[in-house]
Design a protein around this motif. Structure first.
Motif, PDB file in Angstrom:
ATOM      1  N   VAL A 127       0.844  -1.192   0.000  1.00 33.37           N
ATOM      2  CA  VAL A 127       0.000   0.000   0.000  1.00 33.37           C
ATOM      3  C   VAL A 127       0.880   1.243   0.000  1.00 33.37           C
ATOM      4  CG1 VAL A 127      -1.849   1.224   1.203  1.00 33.37           C
ATOM      5  CG2 VAL A 127      -1.768  -1.278   1.282  1.00 33.37           C
ATOM      6  N   HIS A 128       0.608   2.153  -0.918  1.00 36.40           N
ATOM      7  CA  HIS A 128       1.320   3.425  -0.965  1.00 36.40           C
ATOM      8  C   HIS A 128       1.007   4.230   0.299  1.00 36.40           C
ATOM      9  CE1 HIS A 128       2.987   7.073  -2.873  1.00 36.40           C
ATOM     10  NE2 HIS A 128       1.990   7.713  -2.289  1.00 36.40           N
ATOM     11  N   THR A 129       2.047   4.588   1.056  1.00 33.49           N
ATOM     12  CA  THR A 129       1.849   5.391   2.274  1.00 33.49           C
ATOM     13  C   THR A 129       2.744   6.616   2.244  1.00 33.49           C
ATOM     14  OG1 THR A 129       3.509   4.171   3.588  1.00 33.49           O
ATOM     15  CG2 THR A 129       1.223   3.366   3.650  1.00 33.49           C
ATOM     16  N   TRP A 130       2.260   7.663   2.881  1.00 32.82           N
ATOM     17  CA  TRP A 130       2.975   8.946   2.923  1.00 32.82           C
ATOM     18  C   TRP A 130       2.516   9.684   4.176  1.00 32.82           C
ATOM     19  CZ3 TRP A 130       6.092   8.884  -1.316  1.00 32.82           C
ATOM     20  CH2 TRP A 130       6.916   9.997  -1.543  1.00 32.82           C
ATOM     21  N   ASP A 131       3.386  10.480   4.744  1.00 26.38           N
ATOM     22  CA  ASP A 131       3.044  11.285   5.921  1.00 26.38           C
ATOM     23  C   ASP A 131       2.491  10.396   7.050  1.00 26.38           C
ATOM     24  OD1 ASP A 131       3.868  13.677   4.694  1.00 26.38           O
ATOM     25  OD2 ASP A 131       1.935  13.893   3.706  1.00 26.38           O
ATOM     26  N   ARG A 132       1.296  10.667   7.521  1.00 25.44           N
ATOM     27  CA  ARG A 132       0.733   9.927   8.664  1.00 25.44           C
ATOM     28  C   ARG A 132      -0.026   8.663   8.263  1.00 25.44           C
ATOM     29  NH1 ARG A 132       0.272  12.289  13.530  1.00 25.44           N
ATOM     30  NH2 ARG A 132      -1.583  11.017  13.944  1.00 25.44           N
ATOM     31  N   PRO A 145      -8.956  -9.273  10.199  1.00 24.10           N
ATOM     32  CA  PRO A 145      -8.268 -10.523  10.555  1.00 24.10           C
ATOM     33  C   PRO A 145      -7.437 -11.067   9.384  1.00 24.10           C
ATOM     34  CG  PRO A 145     -10.551 -10.562  11.298  1.00 24.10           C
ATOM     35  CD  PRO A 145     -10.405  -9.354  10.420  1.00 24.10           C
ATOM     36  N   GLY A 146      -6.205 -11.410   9.689  1.00 27.12           N
ATOM     37  CA  GLY A 146      -5.351 -12.055   8.704  1.00 27.12           C
ATOM     38  C   GLY A 146      -4.692 -11.134   7.704  1.00 27.12           C
ATOM     39  N   LEU A 147      -5.007  -9.858   7.716  1.00 27.70           N
ATOM     40  CA  LEU A 147      -4.414  -8.946   6.749  1.00 27.70           C
ATOM     41  C   LEU A 147      -2.914  -8.805   7.002  1.00 27.70           C
ATOM     42  CD1 LEU A 147      -4.539  -6.848   4.459  1.00 27.70           C
ATOM     43  CD2 LEU A 147      -5.115  -5.128   6.203  1.00 27.70           C
ATOM     44  N   ARG A 148      -2.138  -8.960   5.927  1.00 32.88           N
ATOM     45  CA  ARG A 148      -0.694  -8.690   5.948  1.00 32.88           C
ATOM     46  C   ARG A 148      -0.444  -7.542   4.988  1.00 32.88           C
ATOM     47  NH1 ARG A 148       1.752 -13.683   3.732  1.00 32.88           N
ATOM     48  NH2 ARG A 148      -0.329 -14.065   2.869  1.00 32.88           N
ATOM     49  N   ALA A 149       0.154  -6.459   5.488  1.00 35.03           N
ATOM     50  CA  ALA A 149       0.314  -5.263   4.670  1.00 35.03           C
ATOM     51  C   ALA A 149       1.739  -4.745   4.727  1.00 35.03           C
ATOM     52  CB  ALA A 149      -0.654  -4.175   5.125  1.00 35.03           C
ATOM     53  N   ILE A 150       2.170  -4.178   3.613  1.00 33.47           N
ATOM     54  CA  ILE A 150       3.466  -3.510   3.505  1.00 33.47           C
ATOM     55  C   ILE A 150       3.204  -2.028   3.345  1.00 33.47           C
ATOM     56  CG2 ILE A 150       5.623  -3.318   2.226  1.00 33.47           C
ATOM     57  CD1 ILE A 150       4.963  -6.117   1.028  1.00 33.47           C
ATOM     58  N   ALA A 151       3.782  -1.220   4.215  1.00 35.19           N
ATOM     59  CA  ALA A 151       3.687   0.228   4.088  1.00 35.19           C
ATOM     60  C   ALA A 151       4.727   0.678   3.071  1.00 35.19           C
ATOM     61  CB  ALA A 151       3.906   0.910   5.428  1.00 35.19           C
ATOM     62  N   GLY A 152       4.273   0.870   1.834  1.00 37.31           N
ATOM     63  CA  GLY A 152       5.178   1.304   0.783  1.00 37.31           C
ATOM     64  C   GLY A 152       5.835   2.632   1.129  1.00 37.31           C
ATOM     65  N   HIS A 153       7.140   2.724   0.901  1.00 35.14           N
ATOM     66  CA  HIS A 153       7.946   3.913   1.209  1.00 35.14           C
ATOM     67  C   HIS A 153       8.096   4.131   2.716  1.00 35.14           C
ATOM     68  CE1 HIS A 153       7.269   4.743  -3.012  1.00 35.14           C
ATOM     69  NE2 HIS A 153       5.968   4.822  -2.806  1.00 35.14           N
ATOM     70  N   MET A 154       7.593   3.234   3.515  1.00 28.63           N
ATOM     71  CA  MET A 154       7.520   3.350   4.988  1.00 28.63           C
ATOM     72  C   MET A 154       7.156   4.783   5.404  1.00 28.63           C
ATOM     73  SD  MET A 154      11.428   2.551   6.246  1.00 28.63           S
ATOM     74  CE  MET A 154      12.753   3.750   6.109  1.00 28.63           C
ATOM     75  N   GLY A 155       6.097   5.278   4.723  1.00 26.19           N
ATOM     76  CA  GLY A 155       5.574   6.594   5.060  1.00 26.19           C
ATOM     77  C   GLY A 155       6.321   7.748   4.440  1.00 26.19           C
TER      78      GLY A 155
END
Length: 243
Positions: A127-132, A145-155
């Motif tokens: 998932v594209h993430t930015w700022d907060r 439940p069960g969701l595994r997510a990657i914070a793209g760009h780690m914010g």
């Protein structure tokens, strides 16, 4: 062994000599990247339906690329059809959600529904993430439940929020690619979060891997953690037997 968890295939809307799969492989060879998980630029920028199918055909040509099936949270009927038709190829190992291009931030009902769909298919979501927004993604991980997510760009410039987010749940991963260099950013994150939650991502072919590669090298990680970042955590997350 190096696994790039945030890469792309296909031409961009800039004047760039990228697009052909041989370009992806040449860039990977230049930096010693063995395997990349890619989303189709066409699917992210223009149309998921045609982009996902174009990438399914491309993925048949190489074993060094695996696919993210791109989901537009505002077109979930299309996403469900794509998942039904393309997952049986065995070449898609996750989903990609670009929250900015689709106007669907992680806190929106649309993206929550898209993340629920990913969880229902047991697929990690980049998932594209930015700022907060990593905090909103962490809230979704806690709720679904069960969701595994990657914070793209780690914010991106909100990497401190990504640290807080990753420490609040146990199914959120961080990867470092970012179009602006910030000294010490990855080292600070690596020192503050569970070492199992760190991945390597470059944003190739949009950004040269040198940026992410240099950030990780500059962090001067201990050998065991460096190995986790380079490939082992990604292999565990995507359940890759070849790694």
């Amino acid at each position: 062994m190096i696994i790039d968890v945030h890469a792309h295939w296909g031409p961009w809307f800039f004047s760039m000599e990228v697009g052909a799969v041989v370009t992806n492989l040449a860039v990977m060879d230049r930096y010693g990247i063995d395997l990349a998980v890619v989303s189709a630029t066409e699917a992210v920028i223009y149309d998921p339906t045609t982009g996902n199918r174009a990438m399914a055909r491309m993925l048949e040509t190489t074993d060094r690329l695996l696919g993210y099936l791109t989901i537009n949270p505002r077109r979930l009927d299309d996403a469900e059809r794509d998942l039904r038709e393309l997952l049986p190829t065995g070449r898609f190992v996750g989903v990609k959600i670009h929250t900015d291009y689709t106007g669907s931030p992680p806190s929106s009902p649309q993206t929550r529904a898209a993340l629920e769909l990913a969880a229902a298919h047991d697929l990690p979501a980049l998932v594209h993430t930015w700022d907060r927004s990593p905090l909103d993604l962490a809230a979704a991980v806690a709720d679904i439940p069960g969701l595994r997510a990657i914070a793209g760009h780690m914010g991106a410039n909100g990497w401190r929020h990504a640290v807080e987010a990753a420490n609040s749940v146990d199914r959120l991963w961080l990867e470092p690619c970012f179009s602006h260099t910030e000294a010490g950013r990855f080292a600070a994150v690596a020192a503050a979060v569970d070492p199992h939650r760190l991945l390597f991502g470059t944003d190739a072919t949009l950004i040269d891997p040198a940026a992410a590669y240099g950030a990780v090298l500059a962090a001067d990680l201990e050998p065991e953690l460096a190995e986790r970042v380079a490939w082992r955590n990604a292999a565990d997350l995507f359940r890759l037997e070849r790694a």
